[in-house]
Every structure is written in structure tokens, then in C-alpha cells.
Design an enzyme around this catalytic site. Structure first.
Site, short mmCIF file in Angstrom:
data_model
loop_
_atom_site.label_atom_id
_atom_site.label_comp_id
_atom_site.label_asym_id
_atom_site.label_seq_id
_atom_site.Cartn_x
_atom_site.Cartn_y
_atom_site.Cartn_z
N SER A 235 48.37 -22.23 33.23
CA SER A 235 49.20 -21.22 32.54
C SER A 235 48.35 -20.46 31.53
CB SER A 235 50.37 -21.90 31.81
OG SER A 235 51.42 -22.17 32.70
N LYS B 143 53.30 -22.85 23.51
CA LYS B 143 53.21 -22.81 24.97
C LYS B 143 53.87 -24.05 25.52
CE LYS B 143 51.83 -21.01 28.83
NZ LYS B 143 53.24 -21.12 29.24
N GLN C 43 53.66 -31.81 24.12
CA GLN C 43 52.94 -30.60 24.52
C GLN C 43 51.84 -30.23 23.53
OE1 GLN C 43 54.73 -29.07 27.45
NE2 GLN C 43 52.71 -28.22 27.84
N ASN D 173 58.03 -29.57 42.18
CA ASN D 173 56.76 -28.84 42.10
C ASN D 173 55.57 -29.78 41.91
OD1 ASN D 173 54.72 -27.52 39.86
ND2 ASN D 173 55.19 -26.13 41.54
N GLY E 189 57.63 -22.80 33.57
CA GLY E 189 58.54 -23.65 34.32
C GLY E 189 58.50 -25.10 33.87
N ASP E 190 59.50 -25.84 34.29
CA ASP E 190 59.59 -27.29 34.13
C ASP E 190 60.69 -27.72 35.11
OD1 ASP E 190 58.51 -29.58 32.27
OD2 ASP E 190 60.65 -29.96 32.41
N LYS F 268 58.55 -26.15 23.60
CA LYS F 268 59.32 -26.48 24.81
C LYS F 268 60.72 -25.92 24.65
CE LYS F 268 58.89 -28.82 28.71
NZ LYS F 268 57.66 -29.11 29.47
N THR G 173 49.67 -28.30 38.61
CA THR G 173 49.96 -29.59 37.98
C THR G 173 49.62 -30.74 38.93
OG1 THR G 173 51.73 -28.49 36.77
CG2 THR G 173 51.64 -30.89 36.64
P1 NDP Z 1 61.18 -30.00 39.68
O1 NDP Z 1 62.49 -29.56 39.19
O2 NDP Z 1 60.40 -29.13 40.59
O3 NDP Z 1 61.29 -31.42 40.39
C1 NDP Z 1 61.78 -32.54 39.71
C2 NDP Z 1 61.89 -33.69 40.69
O4 NDP Z 1 62.22 -34.87 39.99
C3 NDP Z 1 62.97 -33.48 41.72
O5 NDP Z 1 62.60 -34.11 42.90
C4 NDP Z 1 64.16 -34.13 41.07
O6 NDP Z 1 65.16 -34.54 41.98
C5 NDP Z 1 63.52 -35.31 40.38
N1 NDP Z 1 64.29 -35.64 39.18
C6 NDP Z 1 64.50 -34.84 38.14
N2 NDP Z 1 65.28 -35.43 37.22
C7 NDP Z 1 65.55 -36.61 37.70
C8 NDP Z 1 66.30 -37.67 37.19
N3 NDP Z 1 66.94 -37.61 36.03
N4 NDP Z 1 66.35 -38.77 37.94
C9 NDP Z 1 65.71 -38.83 39.13
N5 NDP Z 1 64.99 -37.84 39.64
C10 NDP Z 1 64.91 -36.75 38.94
O7 NDP Z 1 60.31 -30.33 38.37
P2 NDP Z 1 58.75 -30.48 38.22
O8 NDP Z 1 58.15 -31.05 39.44
O9 NDP Z 1 58.22 -29.22 37.69
O10 NDP Z 1 58.66 -31.54 37.03
C11 NDP Z 1 58.57 -32.95 37.25
C12 NDP Z 1 58.01 -33.62 36.00
O11 NDP Z 1 56.71 -33.08 35.73
C13 NDP Z 1 58.80 -33.39 34.72
O12 NDP Z 1 58.65 -34.54 33.91
C14 NDP Z 1 58.09 -32.21 34.07
O13 NDP Z 1 58.30 -32.19 32.69
C15 NDP Z 1 56.65 -32.57 34.41
N6 NDP Z 1 55.68 -31.49 34.37
C16 NDP Z 1 55.86 -30.33 35.07
C17 NDP Z 1 54.90 -29.34 35.05
C18 NDP Z 1 55.01 -28.11 35.85
O14 NDP Z 1 54.07 -27.32 35.85
N7 NDP Z 1 56.09 -27.87 36.58
C19 NDP Z 1 53.68 -29.49 34.24
C20 NDP Z 1 53.55 -30.78 33.60
C21 NDP Z 1 54.53 -31.71 33.66
P3 NDP Z 1 66.40 -33.55 42.26
O15 NDP Z 1 65.85 -32.40 43.01
O16 NDP Z 1 67.37 -34.38 43.02
O17 NDP Z 1 66.92 -33.18 40.91
O1 2IT Z 2 55.12 -30.00 30.78
C1 2IT Z 2 54.37 -29.02 31.01
O2 2IT Z 2 53.20 -29.02 30.65
C2 2IT Z 2 54.93 -27.86 31.71
N1 2IT Z 2 56.09 -27.91 32.12
C3 2IT Z 2 54.09 -26.65 31.96
C4 2IT Z 2 54.07 -25.76 30.74
C5 2IT Z 2 53.38 -24.44 30.91
O3 2IT Z 2 53.42 -23.68 29.94
O4 2IT Z 2 52.83 -24.16 31.96
#
Ligand code: NDP
Ligand code: 2IT
Length: 444
Positions: free
Chosen positions: A376, A90, A111, A240, A165-166, A126, A209
């Protein structure tokens, strides 16, 4: 050399050019020394650590797709199925040009322990691609997602591997991927999470999250006789995780004054306007430069800088290694009380140590952001029983999971003599369960 040090060295040598994977392995293995050292002979004989740091399976494939002008492109797709000791693989799918096998391995490795900490039966995996969704039309996104799933669908399933998603993968991408999976495999099943609400998605998964991050932060502060109300919070990211972290922080009475994207950052002294942020990022898919037109009192700055703003709580919610030692020094100088990671591994090793040495409450991503994957897993449960729960039902389960998770890592830290060290607590508690399952299942 100790078994732990030997394996850290082996991982570095055998996985060249993958610094993030080395970093994640170093951090976990360093934390679990008490368990490994006490069982060194048995662990060596059973190659426990070798099996922990080598993915069960690594899939790499070509993703050809056609743009709106009729030109073909090729990206690389990945799925790393890291560890299935406690449940089906997952973990999310990251779409970002920086993606390579080392990034996916670091995320898949993290993860394993995160999923273990949720208390739910999910293994670690992943995936993703170096595809850049920025500036692509909706049709191009669909073309890419369909091509990606045409190959990935051979390796996943509701009981084997369930992606989500990620970065760069949200509800739109999951919808296109789900449609293609169903078309090719001919089964309507919970093979992906984060689906739309009309086809098996769970209420509160979008928020999970960010909300979970705040439920944990709130529990952490309350356990130390602080309250989140009226605290100033600094957030990075505008995706997100960041959006729903900001929303929940505000609901709990905190004031959130920043957010950022990959080009710049916003300082809004009156508190971030979440409705405006959602419109810019979720609807228009635009840059943060637009924020000022909604909030004339705010400031927009190019580059990075959120960590220079004085705050009580810092929540890095963008990407790995986005908070370095200079940022940590600035935050400590400004009196930061707690740093809780919404992103995966956003704080460098040096910065993490600096926070710990300066008595800042520091909770690593594998604990603090586990609410997303936990929800999830709740989506998987709903799919299995062909039911959907109310928002309140899911949200209250999420809150409970995050509160329990905080106490589990706090207890584990105490049990092994590292009181207050939530990095050690998270790694030890996460590892204990995976180890138990691996031992029981023999050498596989
Ligand atoms: P999104 O794509 O929704 O948002 C990512 C955000 O971070 C955007 O604002 C983006 O800016 C910025 N960003 C991404 N890459 C970079 C970079 N290299 N340098 C600077 N800014 C950056 O992703 P999420 O919100 O889903 O994910 C954010 C973090 O949370 C990640 O580390 C992800 O692995 C982690 N995560 C996500 C989960 C989920 O459920 N979605 C669960 C647990 C962890 P821009 O739009 O300009 O690219
Ligand atoms: O980093 C994370 O935990 C995620 N992007 C969410 C993974 C999931 O299966 O919901």
C-alpha cells in the site's frame, strides 16, 4: 509497580469491554520492557507510554443507508487515527458485524508497529463499521460505501490518513469509496490504497499480503536450514490473504491442504485448487460448501477444524483469536515446525506461549502480514509520482521488504537477549523507530 504494569492496568480500566485492545497492548508492552525499564524515569516524565496507548484521534459516526426494498438502516462507522509519528495514518477498513471500537483500536495499535517494521513512512490507523456485507446486493454495498465515505472524507487525505482494505473490504468497496471521496472533495489523489488498476491502484497489491507472508516464511525457514518445498501447509480463511498465501505457497513447492470460512472448512488431500477457490470466493462470493463440486476428492466440514490436520506449517489467515490453546496442542502434537500469522492476532496469548515453549517458530501478524500495508505504501509512492510500476518491480520490492523485515526482527530479538522470540523482536524493532520519532517531535 513498574511503569509497564501501571499502563497495562490503566488501559484495562480505562477501556472497559475491549478485551482485544487489552490483549494487543499487553503483548506489545510486555515485549518492550527492556527499553522501558532502562529509561523508566524519562519515559514517566514524558508520558511516553500514555501517549503510545491513547489514539491521537478517534472518530465515530452514523452511517445511514437504504436497502433494495427502500428501508433505511443505520450502522456505526469508525476511524481511529492512532499514531502519526512516522507518517500519515495508514491502515485498513474492516466491514464485519463484530466490529466495535475495541476491535478497531486493537487493529490500529498493532498497525503502528507493523507499519514501522515495513521501513516505510506510514503511521498507524484503522477503521471500519459493523455493517455486514454478506448477502447484500451490489447496489446496497455501493449505498453503504458512499454513505460511509460521505462522513469519513472529512478526516482523510493523501497526506493525512490513507485507508485500505481489510475483512469485508476489497477492490469493489475501495472503488465505491474512492468515487465518493473524489466527488465530494473534488481531488483525484491517492487517498485510498487497493484501488483498481485503471485509477491508481498498484499491481501486486491484491496478492501482497499473502505473497509477503510466504516470502517471510520462506526466509525464516531458509535461515534455519529448512526449505518450504514439499512441506505440508494448513491455511485458515478463504479471503484475500488466504487465497494469495495458498497461491504463493504452491508456487514455492509446498502442498496446501486446507482453507476455511466462517461456516466451515475444506480438506483437500491433493492440494487446494486455487482457481476453484478464486471462482467461489472472488467471483461468485459464495460459501466453501461449493468447493466439493469442483474437487470430488475433497472433504467439507461444518464448523472449525483446520488445526487438527497434520502439517509442517500453519498459516492462520482469517481473524483474531481463531487459534486457541487446544488448537496449538494439536498442532504441536502433529509436529508443526512454523506458525506464521497472516491475520491480525489470530493466535491467543496462551497458544502463542505454547508454541514458543515448544520451540515452534512463531512469527506474529504485525511482522508476517506486513506485506499488504508495505505494498500500500508503494501504491502511495506511485500515486505521488503519477507513475505505475510493473508487477515484477512491485513484487521484487515486496520480497526484499519481507526478507529485511525478518532479519530486523531476528536481530532485535538477539540484541535484547530473546533469540528466536519473534514476538519480542517484532515489538522491540517496531517500537524503537516510533519511539525515536516521538521523542524527536516533542510532547505532542
Ligand atoms: P477477507 O474478508 O477477504 O477474508 C476473511 C476470511 O476470514 C473469510 O474467509 C472469512 O469467512 C473468514 N472470517 C472472517 N471473520 C471470521 C470469523 N469471525 N470467524 C471465522 N472466519 C472468519 O479478509 P482478508 O483476507 O483481507 O483478512 C483476513 C485477515 O488478514 C484479517 O485478520 C485482516 O485484518 C488481516 N490482514 C489483511 C490484510 C489485507 O491486505 N487484506 C493485510 C494484513 C492483515 P467468511 O467469508 O465466511 O466471512
Ligand atoms: O491489517 C492490515 O495491515 C491491512 N488490512 C492493510 C492495510 C493497508 O493500508 O494496506
Amino acid at each position: 509497580m513498574s511503569y509497564v504494569d501501571e499502563i497495562i492496568q490503566q488501559v484495562t480500566e480505562k477501556n472497559p469491554g475491549e478485551p482485544e485492545f487489552h490483549q494487543a497492548v499487553r503483548e506489545v508492552l510486555d515485549s518492550i520492557r527492556p527499553i522501558v525499564d532502562a529509561n523508566e524515569e524519562k519515559f514517566r516524565r514524558d508520558a511516553v507510554l500514555e501517549r503510545l496507548v491513547n489514539p491521537e484521534r478517534q472518530i465515530k459516526f452514523r452511517v445511514p443507508w437504504i436497502d433494495d426494498q427502500g428501508n433505511a438502516h443505520v450502522n456505526t462507522g469508525y476511524r481511529v487515527q492512532f499514531n502519526s509519528a512516522i507518517g500519515p495514518y495508514k491502515g485498513g477498513l474492516r466491514l464485519h458485524p463484530s466490529v466495535n471500537v475495541g476491535i478497531i483500536k486493537f487493529l490500529g495499535f498493532e498497525q503502528i508497529f507493523k507499519n514501522s517494521l515495513t521501513g516505510l513512512p506510514i503511521g498507524g490507523g484503522k477503521g471500519g463499521s459493523d455493517f455486514d456485507p454478506k448477502g447484500k446486493s451490489d447496489r446496497e454495498i455501493m449505498n453503504f460505501c458512499q454513505s460511509f465515505m460521505t462522513e469519513l472524507c472529512k478526516y482523510i487525505g493523501a497526506d493525512t490518513d490513507v485507508p485500505a482494505g481489510d475483512i469485508g473490504t476489497g477492490a469493489r468497496e475501495i472503488g465505491y469509496m474512492f468515487g465518493q471521496y473524489k466527488r465530494i472533495r473534488g481531488v483525484f489523489e491517492g487517498v485510498l490504497t487497493g484501488k483498481g488498476l485503471t485509477f491508481g491502484g498498484s499491481l501486486a497489491r491484491t496478492e501482497a499480503t499473502g505473497y509477503g507472508l510466504l516470502y517471510l516464511t520462506d526466509e525464516l525457514l531458509r535461515s534455519h536450514a529448512y526449505t518450504i518445498k514439499d512441506k505440508t501447509v494448513v491455511v485458515s480463511g478463504a479471503g484475500n490473504v488466504a487465497i494469495y498465501a495458498i497461491q504463493k505457497a504452491q508456487q514455492l513447492g509446498a502442498k496446501v491442504v486446507t482453507c476455511s470460512d466462517s461456516t466451515g472448512w475444506v480438506y483437500d488431500p491433493d492440494g487446494i485448487d486455487v482457481a476453484a477457490l478464486k471462482e467461489i470466493k472472488e467471483v461468485k462470493r459464495a460459501r466453501l460448501t461449493e468447493y466439493k463440486s469442483y474437487r470430488p476428492n475433497s472433504e467439507y466440514h461444518e464448523g472449525r477444524g483446520v488445526w487438527t490436520i497434520k502439517c509442517d506449517i500453519a498459516l492462520p489467515c482469517a481473524t483474531q483469536n481463531e487459534l486457541d490453546i487446544e488448537d496449538a496442542k494439536a498442532l504441536v502434537k502433529n509436529g508443526v515446525l512454523a506458525v506464521c500469522e497472516g491475520a491480525n492476532m489470530p493466535t491467543t496469548e496462551e497458544a502463542t506461549k505454547y508454541f514458543q515453549d515448544n520451540n515452534v517458530f512463531f512469527v506474529p501478524g504485525k511482522a508476517a502480514n506486513a506485506g499488504g500495508v508495505a505494498t500500500s505504501a508503494l501504491e502511495m509512492s506511485q500515486n505521488s509520482e503519477r507513475m505505475s510500476w510493473t508487477f515484477e518491480e512491485v513484487d521484487s520490492k515486496l520480497k526484499k521488504i519481507m526478507e529485511n523485515l525478518y532479519h530486523n526482527i531476528d536481530d532485535a530479538a538477539k540484541k535484547y537477549g530473546f533469540e528466536g522470540n519473534y514476538v519480542a523482536g517484532a515489538n522491540l524493532a517496531g517500537f524503537e523507530k516510533v519511539l525515536n520519532a516521538m521523542n524527536a517531535q516533542g510532547i505532542v
